[in-house]
Motif scaffolding. Sequence first.
Motif, PDB file in Angstrom:
ATOM      1  N   ARG A 211     -12.369 -15.232  12.849  1.00  0.00           N
ATOM      2  CA  ARG A 211     -11.609 -14.885  12.111  1.00  0.00           C
ATOM      3  C   ARG A 211     -10.559 -16.360  12.728  1.00  0.00           C
ATOM      4  O   ARG A 211      -9.706 -16.126  11.453  1.00  0.00           O
ATOM      5  CB  ARG A 211     -11.276 -14.162  13.442  1.00  0.00           C
ATOM      6  CG  ARG A 211     -10.035 -13.427  13.561  1.00  0.00           C
ATOM      7  CD  ARG A 211     -10.131 -12.198  14.834  1.00  0.00           C
ATOM      8  NE  ARG A 211      -9.716 -12.819  16.133  1.00  0.00           N
ATOM      9  CZ  ARG A 211      -9.400 -11.931  17.437  1.00  0.00           C
ATOM     10  NH1 ARG A 211      -9.443 -10.370  17.166  1.00  0.00           N
ATOM     11  NH2 ARG A 211      -9.736 -12.807  18.227  1.00  0.00           N
ATOM     12  N   GLY A 212     -10.395 -16.768  13.158  1.00  0.00           N
ATOM     13  CA  GLY A 212      -9.439 -18.195  13.399  1.00  0.00           C
ATOM     14  C   GLY A 212      -8.209 -17.275  13.672  1.00  0.00           C
ATOM     15  O   GLY A 212      -7.890 -16.756  14.197  1.00  0.00           O
ATOM     16  N   SER A 213      -7.119 -18.330  13.197  1.00  0.00           N
ATOM     17  CA  SER A 213      -5.766 -17.875  13.492  1.00  0.00           C
ATOM     18  C   SER A 213      -4.949 -16.690  12.706  1.00  0.00           C
ATOM     19  O   SER A 213      -3.862 -16.213  12.743  1.00  0.00           O
ATOM     20  CB  SER A 213      -4.942 -19.214  14.047  1.00  0.00           C
ATOM     21  OG  SER A 213      -5.415 -20.076  12.502  1.00  0.00           O
ATOM     22  N   SER A 214      -5.295 -16.416  10.781  1.00  0.00           N
ATOM     23  CA  SER A 214      -5.653 -16.272  10.331  1.00  0.00           C
ATOM     24  C   SER A 214      -6.026 -14.389  10.042  1.00  0.00           C
ATOM     25  O   SER A 214      -4.950 -13.490   9.806  1.00  0.00           O
ATOM     26  CB  SER A 214      -5.404 -17.155   8.964  1.00  0.00           C
ATOM     27  OG  SER A 214      -7.258 -16.995   8.741  1.00  0.00           O
ATOM     28  N   GLY A 215      -6.873 -14.906  10.874  1.00  0.00           N
ATOM     29  CA  GLY A 215      -7.675 -13.013  10.739  1.00  0.00           C
ATOM     30  C   GLY A 215      -8.365 -12.686   9.938  1.00  0.00           C
ATOM     31  O   GLY A 215      -8.039 -13.108   8.834  1.00  0.00           O
ATOM     32  N   PHE A 216      -8.878 -11.439   9.937  1.00  0.00           N
ATOM     33  CA  PHE A 216      -9.618 -11.343   9.331  1.00  0.00           C
ATOM     34  C   PHE A 216      -8.932 -10.483   8.021  1.00  0.00           C
ATOM     35  O   PHE A 216      -7.497  -9.584   7.656  1.00  0.00           O
ATOM     36  CB  PHE A 216     -10.776 -10.400   9.267  1.00  0.00           C
ATOM     37  CG  PHE A 216     -11.428 -11.384  10.088  1.00  0.00           C
ATOM     38  CD1 PHE A 216     -12.910 -11.669   9.211  1.00  0.00           C
ATOM     39  CD2 PHE A 216     -11.665 -10.515  11.241  1.00  0.00           C
ATOM     40  CE1 PHE A 216     -12.851 -12.202  10.892  1.00  0.00           C
ATOM     41  CE2 PHE A 216     -13.133 -10.357  12.143  1.00  0.00           C
ATOM     42  CZ  PHE A 216     -13.926 -11.634  11.894  1.00  0.00           C
ATOM     43  N   THR A 217      -9.106 -10.273   6.363  1.00  0.00           N
ATOM     44  CA  THR A 217      -8.180  -9.509   5.137  1.00  0.00           C
ATOM     45  C   THR A 217      -9.103  -8.487   4.860  1.00  0.00           C
ATOM     46  O   THR A 217      -8.345  -7.515   4.265  1.00  0.00           O
ATOM     47  CB  THR A 217      -7.529 -10.345   4.196  1.00  0.00           C
ATOM     48  OG1 THR A 217      -9.056 -10.936   3.538  1.00  0.00           O
ATOM     49  CG2 THR A 217      -7.274 -11.647   4.217  1.00  0.00           C
ATOM     50  N   SER A 218     -10.740  -8.538   5.292  1.00  0.00           N
ATOM     51  CA  SER A 218     -11.172  -7.191   4.972  1.00  0.00           C
ATOM     52  C   SER A 218     -12.767  -6.770   5.166  1.00  0.00           C
ATOM     53  O   SER A 218     -13.155  -8.342   6.239  1.00  0.00           O
ATOM     54  CB  SER A 218     -11.231  -7.486   2.457  1.00  0.00           C
ATOM     55  OG  SER A 218     -12.125  -8.839   2.631  1.00  0.00           O
TER      56      SER A 218
END
Length: 260
Positions: A211-218
């Motif tokens: 997931r990281g810091s940007s997060g999931f998108t879909s």
Amino acid sequence: MSGIRRDRNIKIPKRNEKSQSRPSNYLPSRPAEGRKDIAKKAEKKPQQQKSNRQNFRPNNNRNRRQNDQRKAKPRINKPTPLDDEIWARVVEHDFENNVLTLLGESKFLLGRYRPKHTDKVLQLGQRVYVGVDRSKRVEVGDIMGMARLDKMSSGATKDLPIVIQRFIEENELYFIKSFYNPAGFLSLKQHSYELLHGIGNKKATQMVEQRGSSGFTSFEQINESCSIDAAELLAIRFQSELNDRNLQPRLSDLLLPVKT
């Protein structure tokens, strides 16, 4: 005297000393004369009540008023948790018994409804309006009551996760922003991802790294990077909460209703 008489000191009365028998005072009892007959009381004949048919006049107007009042009373429907639902998904359409089993979108409550059209079969997962405004109810009529999982058919029980998963996929961005991206630790040893079926501590740690810091998108990104089916796992969790009302924490209470 000697012998037995002297030893036992037995006195034998003389002939003159014997008492003469006294005459008996017994008198014979009176012979039985039988029981005297008791005169029976004369039975009174029950008096016949005079019929009031001659003086009876039926009050037809009064009876009509009572019947009109009974007909005029509206039928009061008891309030149910289903009254707050606005939209629902079709889980089963029992065409023979003319009953619809629907899953409410706001609370995931299962309810039984009466369809308006007897010759039209609704499809699995179809979205129908069940709100208060009856003019907008095109497919659904009256509420029949709550539906129980143990009373549903085996086919409806198998189709329920499919209906839930379809609902989650249609609201993909909401569940990503509301659950998969902000999910954190429930305790020092348990992560929120571990509430999903088949996700352990090691897999949850891997998902957090992806997931990281940007997060999931879909969902597609989650499935490819974490090798899971994000919508299916969330649907299984929701169904587990439907089966067990004591299961905690409840994601259905935290994530529903969907806010667009």
